[in-house]
Design a protein around this motif. Structure first.
Motif, PDB file in Angstrom:
ATOM      1  N   GLU A  14       0.812  -1.221   0.000  1.00  0.00           N
ATOM      2  CA  GLU A  14       0.000   0.000   0.000  1.00  0.00           C
ATOM      3  C   GLU A  14       0.846   1.273   0.000  1.00  0.00           C
ATOM      4  OE1 GLU A  14      -2.543  -0.767   3.301  1.00  0.00           O
ATOM      5  OE2 GLU A  14      -3.709  -2.261   2.203  1.00  0.00           O
ATOM      6  N   LYS A  69      -5.056  -9.160   3.015  1.00  0.00           N
ATOM      7  CA  LYS A  69      -6.042  -8.186   3.482  1.00  0.00           C
ATOM      8  C   LYS A  69      -7.256  -8.887   4.079  1.00  0.00           C
ATOM      9  CE  LYS A  69      -5.958  -4.332   3.226  1.00  0.00           C
ATOM     10  NZ  LYS A  69      -5.478  -3.345   4.227  1.00  0.00           N
ATOM     11  N   LEU A 137      -4.878   6.323   3.925  1.00  0.00           N
ATOM     12  CA  LEU A 137      -4.779   5.319   2.865  1.00  0.00           C
ATOM     13  C   LEU A 137      -3.699   4.289   3.154  1.00  0.00           C
ATOM     14  CD1 LEU A 137      -5.225   7.608  -0.263  1.00  0.00           C
ATOM     15  CD2 LEU A 137      -6.857   5.936   0.616  1.00  0.00           C
ATOM     16  N   ASN A 139      -2.844   3.313   6.135  1.00  0.00           N
ATOM     17  CA  ASN A 139      -3.092   2.697   7.446  1.00  0.00           C
ATOM     18  C   ASN A 139      -2.062   3.103   8.492  1.00  0.00           C
ATOM     19  OD1 ASN A 139      -5.493   1.138   7.026  1.00  0.00           O
ATOM     20  ND2 ASN A 139      -4.304  -0.280   5.782  1.00  0.00           N
ATOM     21  N   GLN A 152     -12.933  10.605  -1.438  1.00  0.00           N
ATOM     22  CA  GLN A 152     -12.011   9.644  -2.039  1.00  0.00           C
ATOM     23  C   GLN A 152     -12.615   8.259  -1.910  1.00  0.00           C
ATOM     24  OE1 GLN A 152      -7.840   9.823  -1.241  1.00  0.00           O
ATOM     25  NE2 GLN A 152      -7.782  12.050  -1.100  1.00  0.00           N
ATOM     26  N   ARG A 153     -12.417   7.452  -2.932  1.00  0.00           N
ATOM     27  CA  ARG A 153     -13.095   6.157  -3.019  1.00  0.00           C
ATOM     28  C   ARG A 153     -12.806   5.254  -1.820  1.00  0.00           C
ATOM     29  NH1 ARG A 153     -11.462   1.431  -5.212  1.00  0.00           N
ATOM     30  NH2 ARG A 153      -9.554   2.419  -5.967  1.00  0.00           N
ATOM     31  N   GLN A 154     -11.594   5.286  -1.291  1.00  0.00           N
ATOM     32  CA  GLN A 154     -11.209   4.350  -0.235  1.00  0.00           C
ATOM     33  C   GLN A 154     -11.350   4.925   1.175  1.00  0.00           C
ATOM     34  OE1 GLN A 154      -7.253   3.501  -2.188  1.00  0.00           O
ATOM     35  NE2 GLN A 154      -7.792   1.407  -1.630  1.00  0.00           N
ATOM     36  N   ILE A 155     -11.913   6.134   1.268  1.00  0.00           N
ATOM     37  CA  ILE A 155     -11.992   6.792   2.571  1.00  0.00           C
ATOM     38  C   ILE A 155     -13.438   7.078   2.960  1.00  0.00           C
ATOM     39  CG2 ILE A 155     -11.412   8.898   3.847  1.00  0.00           C
ATOM     40  CD1 ILE A 155      -8.796   9.012   2.374  1.00  0.00           C
ATOM     41  N   GLU A 156     -13.775   6.715   4.193  1.00  0.00           N
ATOM     42  CA  GLU A 156     -15.093   7.009   4.755  1.00  0.00           C
ATOM     43  C   GLU A 156     -15.017   8.362   5.458  1.00  0.00           C
ATOM     44  OE1 GLU A 156     -18.998   5.883   5.183  1.00  0.00           O
ATOM     45  OE2 GLU A 156     -17.498   4.410   4.560  1.00  0.00           O
ATOM     46  N   ARG A 273     -10.310   4.709   6.903  1.00  0.00           N
ATOM     47  CA  ARG A 273     -10.282   3.916   5.676  1.00  0.00           C
ATOM     48  C   ARG A 273     -11.515   3.026   5.598  1.00  0.00           C
ATOM     49  NH1 ARG A 273      -5.203   1.386   2.495  1.00  0.00           N
ATOM     50  NH2 ARG A 273      -6.382   0.121   1.037  1.00  0.00           N
ATOM     51  N   LYS A 274     -12.106   2.945   4.411  1.00  0.00           N
ATOM     52  CA  LYS A 274     -13.299   2.114   4.227  1.00  0.00           C
ATOM     53  C   LYS A 274     -12.953   0.647   4.502  1.00  0.00           C
ATOM     54  CE  LYS A 274     -16.034   4.907   1.053  1.00  0.00           C
ATOM     55  NZ  LYS A 274     -16.588   5.057  -0.311  1.00  0.00           N
ATOM     56  N   ARG A 276     -12.314  -0.628   7.327  1.00  0.00           N
ATOM     57  CA  ARG A 276     -11.489  -0.802   8.526  1.00  0.00           C
ATOM     58  C   ARG A 276     -12.358  -1.267   9.699  1.00  0.00           C
ATOM     59  NH1 ARG A 276      -6.488   0.920   9.946  1.00  0.00           N
ATOM     60  NH2 ARG A 276      -6.032   0.907  12.177  1.00  0.00           N
TER      61      ARG A 276
END
Length: 302
Positions: A14, A69, A137, A139, A152-156, A273-274, A276
């Protein structure tokens, strides 16, 4: 294979950096490299394409990363469920945040949280906004706190609260005598701004454009504290979040003037992070920030 092997490999993939993966796990860069080679020996396959200058996985390496993962997610979920079963609220919460939030918004919340849950440690890192997203992103932290959050797609993103933007001046500045100020009157005064890549600066520039104002800062700084110091010595005026200047208002070193007929706000958000898995301590922390942040915002409008 141990769970740490999968975590180190996932961090390496990552971050695409042996040094960053080493820092995240508190080991040496050489140890990260040795761990990767040990995994390759274990699975009898190459995971990293070492023929390229840039970090790239082989097809097998990509599949191992995906499995790593999944394994880490199941492990983290199990740990969280066991803590919930034992009603344990403990552990460490790592936060990455911009200076203005970390210095002026966050401290009272952290203080109340630690009083309620003394077995939890909270570690805070002060970063520029773009690096907060990077930390999430990669971690490197559990949560980020930013202003003017960017999707952002990977972030809540969870709402925290909204700050009111106000004008600040030296107490003896001509505008300090006014109870409120029309935005257009700023054009005739020296203006101090944040650096162009700071989200609050972008928002202020947008306010100026919307109101057909052409204002070029005479000074630009990358943090709220330096902006305030420049205004305190009467080098210009500035627009900042109201919550960041309460101490100066009490001490009488700055004057705060709201805008006439308009209110400009700065939304703050909690990031993670989504996907998580949140431990019981993390869930309690987010719950407190969200509920108390909303209450504080409502109280400020009364």
């Amino acid at each position: 294979m141990q769970i740490e092997n999968f975590k180190i490999f996932a961090d390496l993939v990552e971050t695409k950096s042996f040094s960053k993966a080493a820092k995240l796990n508190g080991i040496t860069q050489s140890a990260v490299s040795q761990q990767a080679r040990a995994m390759e020996r274990n699975f009898k396959t190459l995971m990293i394409d070492r023929s390229q200058k840039q970090f790239n996985l082989t097809r097998e390496g990509q599949r191992i990363y995906e499995a790593a993962k999944e394994i880490l997610h199941v492990y983290e979920k199990l740990e969280s469920e066991l803590q919930e079963m034992k009603k344990v609220i403990s552990g460490t919460i790592r936060i990455s945040t911009i200076y203005s939030i970390g210095l002026h918004e966050l401290p009272p919340y952290v203080k109340r949280f630690l009083q309620a849950f003394p077995s939890v440690n909270v570690r805070i890192e002060y970063r520029r906004s773009n690096l907060v997203y990077e930390d999430i992103l990669h971690n490197a932290v559990d949560f980020g706190l930013v202003a003017f959050p960017q999707k952002q797609r990977q972030i809540e993103m969870l709402p925290f609260r909204n700050d009111r933007l106000v004008l600040i001046t030296h107490p003896n500045h001509p505008l300090a005598k006014q109870t409120d100020v029309d935005l257009k009157t700023l054009a005739g005064h020296k203006f101090i701004g944040f650096d162009p890549d700071i989200p609050t600066r972008k928002a202020v520039d947008s306010i100026f454009r919307d109101n057909k104002l052409e204002i070029t800062p005479v000074m630009e700084f990358d943090n709220i504290e330096t902006v305030k110091r420049a205004v305190e010595i009467d080098h210009g005026i500035a627009i900042v979040p109201q919550a960041t200047v309460q101490q100066e208002l009490r001490q009488g070193t700055l004057a705060i003037i709201p805008f006439k007929g308009k209110e400009f706000t700065r939304p703050l958000a909690i990031l993670h992070r989504k996907g998580r898995v949140l431990t019981p301590a993390m869930k309690k922390f987010v719950e407190m920030l969200a509920t108390e942040g909303a209450a504080a915002e409502a109280a400020s409008k009364v």
